[in-house]
Design a protein around this motif. Sequence first.
Motif: not given
Length: 154
Positions: A95-106
């Motif tokens: 879901t990319s939630k953790t990726i967003r939480d760590y602010d590393v979404l591409m």
Amino acid sequence: MSLNVGDNAPDFELADTELKMRTLDEFKGGKIVLSFIVAAGSPVCEVELCTFRDSYEEMNKLGVQVVAISNDGPFANKAFAEKHNFNFPLLADYTSKTIRDYDVLMPDLLHIKDYNAAKRSVFIINEDGKIGYKWVSEDPLKEPNYDEIKNFLK
């Protein structure tokens, strides 16, 4: 919100390759190398995670736990992990939630609309749960500086 060295590392609950839900808390005790990869099976991710695999003994002696996260599902991660005999957890942030939480979404990887991935990045979380080291690349083909990571861990 951008995370910086000294900030508390956001917790997560993500599925591993055996469909077991894993949290950040269960890896605490020593330093944690949290590696966000772009895509399971991609060539640069393969090199990166195989480098961590091959450094396992050295990191283990330092009390370091490696945890990798991709936005792929647990089944793709399992095939990738089994192919390369990874000796650390590879977690699915589909879901990319953790990726967003760590602010590393591409967003829009390879210019494909809505194909989101993680920026290649490495966070080292100290024993106190705070971020001690942060490296984030805008270039998905760039590998982290492994010597810099090892030097930080020592």
